[in-house]
Motif scaffolding. Structure first.
Motif, PDB file in Angstrom:
ATOM      1  N   ALA A  72      -3.254 -13.461   5.349  1.00  0.00           N
ATOM      2  CA  ALA A  72      -2.920 -12.040   5.451  1.00  0.00           C
ATOM      3  C   ALA A  72      -4.149 -11.152   5.506  1.00  0.00           C
ATOM      4  CB  ALA A  72      -2.051 -11.646   4.275  1.00  0.00           C
ATOM      5  N   ARG A  73      -5.325 -11.737   5.668  1.00  0.00           N
ATOM      6  CA  ARG A  73      -6.568 -10.960   5.613  1.00  0.00           C
ATOM      7  C   ARG A  73      -6.575  -9.822   6.631  1.00  0.00           C
ATOM      8  NH1 ARG A  73     -11.452 -11.708   3.333  1.00  0.00           N
ATOM      9  NH2 ARG A  73     -10.926 -13.836   2.800  1.00  0.00           N
ATOM     10  N   LYS A  74      -6.267 -10.096   7.897  1.00  0.00           N
ATOM     11  CA  LYS A  74      -6.316  -9.064   8.936  1.00  0.00           C
ATOM     12  C   LYS A  74      -5.321  -7.945   8.638  1.00  0.00           C
ATOM     13  CE  LYS A  74      -7.217  -7.245  13.017  1.00  0.00           C
ATOM     14  NZ  LYS A  74      -7.727  -5.910  12.851  1.00  0.00           N
ATOM     15  N   GLY A  75      -4.111  -8.307   8.246  1.00  0.00           N
ATOM     16  CA  GLY A  75      -3.103  -7.297   7.927  1.00  0.00           C
ATOM     17  C   GLY A  75      -3.507  -6.444   6.746  1.00  0.00           C
ATOM     18  N   MET A  76      -4.069  -7.074   5.721  1.00  0.00           N
ATOM     19  CA  MET A  76      -4.492  -6.317   4.532  1.00  0.00           C
ATOM     20  C   MET A  76      -5.683  -5.421   4.855  1.00  0.00           C
ATOM     21  SD  MET A  76      -2.659  -6.422   1.856  1.00  0.00           S
ATOM     22  CE  MET A  76      -3.765  -5.849   0.571  1.00  0.00           C
ATOM     23  N   GLU A  77      -6.604  -5.892   5.681  1.00  0.00           N
ATOM     24  CA  GLU A  77      -7.739  -5.048   6.064  1.00  0.00           C
ATOM     25  C   GLU A  77      -7.252  -3.818   6.828  1.00  0.00           C
ATOM     26  OE1 GLU A  77     -10.308  -7.801   8.094  1.00  0.00           O
ATOM     27  OE2 GLU A  77     -11.178  -8.530   6.209  1.00  0.00           O
ATOM     28  N   ASP A  78      -6.282  -4.007   7.718  1.00  0.00           N
ATOM     29  CA  ASP A  78      -5.710  -2.872   8.451  1.00  0.00           C
ATOM     30  C   ASP A  78      -4.979  -1.923   7.494  1.00  0.00           C
ATOM     31  OD1 ASP A  78      -6.695  -3.955  10.779  1.00  0.00           O
ATOM     32  OD2 ASP A  78      -4.763  -4.742  11.464  1.00  0.00           O
ATOM     33  N   ALA A  87       5.209  15.522  -3.811  1.00  0.00           N
ATOM     34  CA  ALA A  87       4.572  15.828  -2.522  1.00  0.00           C
ATOM     35  C   ALA A  87       3.536  14.756  -2.172  1.00  0.00           C
ATOM     36  CB  ALA A  87       3.917  17.205  -2.564  1.00  0.00           C
ATOM     37  N   LEU A  88       2.818  14.260  -3.158  1.00  0.00           N
ATOM     38  CA  LEU A  88       1.834  13.196  -2.924  1.00  0.00           C
ATOM     39  C   LEU A  88       2.521  11.927  -2.445  1.00  0.00           C
ATOM     40  CD1 LEU A  88      -0.994  11.982  -3.022  1.00  0.00           C
ATOM     41  CD2 LEU A  88      -0.687  11.630  -5.486  1.00  0.00           C
ATOM     42  N   SER A  89       3.617  11.554  -3.074  1.00  0.00           N
ATOM     43  CA  SER A  89       4.365  10.363  -2.656  1.00  0.00           C
ATOM     44  C   SER A  89       4.863  10.495  -1.222  1.00  0.00           C
ATOM     45  CB  SER A  89       5.553  10.108  -3.586  1.00  0.00           C
ATOM     46  OG  SER A  89       5.092   9.760  -4.863  1.00  0.00           O
ATOM     47  N   LEU A  90       5.387  11.669  -0.884  1.00  0.00           N
ATOM     48  CA  LEU A  90       5.865  11.906   0.486  1.00  0.00           C
ATOM     49  C   LEU A  90       4.705  11.835   1.482  1.00  0.00           C
ATOM     50  CD1 LEU A  90       8.407  14.811  -0.113  1.00  0.00           C
ATOM     51  CD2 LEU A  90       8.931  12.454   0.568  1.00  0.00           C
ATOM     52  N   TYR A  91       3.569  12.437   1.115  1.00  0.00           N
ATOM     53  CA  TYR A  91       2.398  12.415   1.989  1.00  0.00           C
ATOM     54  C   TYR A  91       1.962  10.980   2.257  1.00  0.00           C
ATOM     55  CZ  TYR A  91      -2.358  12.873   3.665  1.00  0.00           C
ATOM     56  OH  TYR A  91      -3.504  12.751   4.422  1.00  0.00           O
ATOM     57  N   LEU A  92       1.871  10.172   1.215  1.00  0.00           N
ATOM     58  CA  LEU A  92       1.439   8.784   1.378  1.00  0.00           C
ATOM     59  C   LEU A  92       2.435   7.996   2.226  1.00  0.00           C
ATOM     60  CD1 LEU A  92       0.140   8.052  -2.227  1.00  0.00           C
ATOM     61  CD2 LEU A  92      -1.231   8.492  -0.175  1.00  0.00           C
ATOM     62  N   ALA A  93       3.737   8.198   1.989  1.00  0.00           N
ATOM     63  CA  ALA A  93       4.762   7.491   2.760  1.00  0.00           C
ATOM     64  C   ALA A  93       4.678   7.832   4.248  1.00  0.00           C
ATOM     65  CB  ALA A  93       6.150   7.826   2.218  1.00  0.00           C
ATOM     66  N   GLU A  94       4.340   9.068   4.566  1.00  0.00           N
ATOM     67  CA  GLU A  94       4.252   9.495   5.961  1.00  0.00           C
ATOM     68  C   GLU A  94       2.948   9.076   6.630  1.00  0.00           C
ATOM     69  OE1 GLU A  94       4.765  13.720   5.860  1.00  0.00           O
ATOM     70  OE2 GLU A  94       6.896  13.586   5.361  1.00  0.00           O
ATOM     71  N   ASN A  95       1.893   8.886   5.852  1.00  0.00           N
ATOM     72  CA  ASN A  95       0.570   8.689   6.448  1.00  0.00           C
ATOM     73  C   ASN A  95      -0.027   7.301   6.321  1.00  0.00           C
ATOM     74  OD1 ASN A  95      -0.422  11.456   7.470  1.00  0.00           O
ATOM     75  ND2 ASN A  95       0.578  11.878   5.518  1.00  0.00           N
ATOM     76  N   ILE A  96       0.508   6.473   5.456  1.00  0.00           N
ATOM     77  CA  ILE A  96      -0.007   5.101   5.341  1.00  0.00           C
ATOM     78  C   ILE A  96       0.863   4.185   6.180  1.00  0.00           C
ATOM     79  CG2 ILE A  96      -0.383   3.147   3.792  1.00  0.00           C
ATOM     80  CD1 ILE A  96      -1.074   5.144   1.599  1.00  0.00           C
ATOM     81  N   LYS A  97       0.232   3.462   7.066  1.00  0.00           N
ATOM     82  CA  LYS A  97       0.933   2.533   7.953  1.00  0.00           C
ATOM     83  C   LYS A  97       0.793   1.116   7.406  1.00  0.00           C
ATOM     84  CE  LYS A  97       1.450   5.889  10.953  1.00  0.00           C
ATOM     85  NZ  LYS A  97       1.782   7.036  10.183  1.00  0.00           N
ATOM     86  N   VAL A  98       1.932   0.465   7.178  1.00  0.00           N
ATOM     87  CA  VAL A  98       1.911  -0.930   6.737  1.00  0.00           C
ATOM     88  C   VAL A  98       1.946  -1.786   7.998  1.00  0.00           C
ATOM     89  CG1 VAL A  98       3.075  -2.706   5.399  1.00  0.00           C
ATOM     90  CG2 VAL A  98       3.132  -0.334   4.621  1.00  0.00           C
ATOM     91  N   PRO A  99       0.918  -2.611   8.220  1.00  0.00           N
ATOM     92  CA  PRO A  99       0.871  -3.430   9.441  1.00  0.00           C
ATOM     93  C   PRO A  99       2.073  -4.368   9.548  1.00  0.00           C
ATOM     94  CG  PRO A  99      -1.263  -3.409   8.360  1.00  0.00           C
ATOM     95  CD  PRO A  99      -0.292  -2.760   7.417  1.00  0.00           C
ATOM     96  N   GLY A 100       2.535  -4.557  10.772  1.00  0.00           N
ATOM     97  CA  GLY A 100       3.698  -5.403  11.049  1.00  0.00           C
ATOM     98  C   GLY A 100       3.537  -6.820  10.531  1.00  0.00           C
ATOM     99  N   VAL A 101       2.333  -7.359  10.552  1.00  0.00           N
ATOM    100  CA  VAL A 101       2.126  -8.734  10.100  1.00  0.00           C
ATOM    101  C   VAL A 101       2.468  -8.870   8.619  1.00  0.00           C
ATOM    102  CG1 VAL A 101      -0.352  -8.455   9.559  1.00  0.00           C
ATOM    103  CG2 VAL A 101       0.541 -10.712  10.158  1.00  0.00           C
ATOM    104  N   LEU A 102       2.212  -7.848   7.828  1.00  0.00           N
ATOM    105  CA  LEU A 102       2.569  -7.899   6.409  1.00  0.00           C
ATOM    106  C   LEU A 102       4.075  -7.811   6.224  1.00  0.00           C
ATOM    107  CD1 LEU A 102      -0.185  -5.641   4.774  1.00  0.00           C
ATOM    108  CD2 LEU A 102      -0.161  -8.126   5.020  1.00  0.00           C
TER     109      LEU A 102
END
Length: 145
Positions: free
Chosen positions: A101-107, A50-65
């Motif tokens: 990648a600083r901006k993408g990683m900060e986001d 459930a934790l893995s699913l929650y993280l996959a649904e709620n963490i956004k990986v920025p497009g630049v990365l």
């Protein structure tokens, strides 16, 4: 003029005293014991899946990365799960950031913090059958392909 100088000196002495008073109040409110190795670790509602699913649904990986196929390396969220199961004091630990990648990683890091802060209540850790606050480290793995 003497009164003005005296008033300024008096006010500056008060300002110097305030941080020490404020820091004592903060220190007193944070005097609870926080365990690093409890007898029973805190658990996300529904467990690791459930934790893995929650993280996959709620963490956004920025497009630049994603576009740069950037390897984030090891990333971990560190936080406290208190005796009531609430998460707070969230921090993200990562490798040193390079300029490209600083901006993408900060986001990305901000997205992790937001997701962790919004988590539902956990089942708290325990020591001696008593619920306790626990420092928790959550490794976050991202495959950007």
């Amino acid at each position: 003029m003497k009164r003005f100088v005296f008033a300024v000196l008096w006010l500056s002495s008060l300002v110097c005293l305030l941080p020490s008073i404020c820091s004592e109040v903060i220190a007193q409110s944070r005097s609870e014991k926080v365990y690093t190795v409890p007898e029973l670790q805190p658990e996300f509602p529904g467990g690791k899946v459930a934790l893995s699913l929650y993280l996959a649904e709620n963490i956004k990986v920025p497009g630049v990365l994603v576009r740069k196929n950037y390897n984030t390396g090891q990333v971990a969220a560190k936080f406290i799960v208190d005796e009531l199961g609430y998460v707070h004091d969230v921090r993200v630990v990562t490798k040193p950031l390079d300029k490209k990648a600083r901006k993408g990683m900060e986001d990305f890091m901000a997205s992790i913090i937001t997701a962790v802060e919004k988590m539902p209540r956990w089942e708290p850790g325990e020591v001696g059958g008593k619920r306790v606050s626990v420092f928790y480290t959550l490794p976050i793995e991202v495959n950007v392909h």
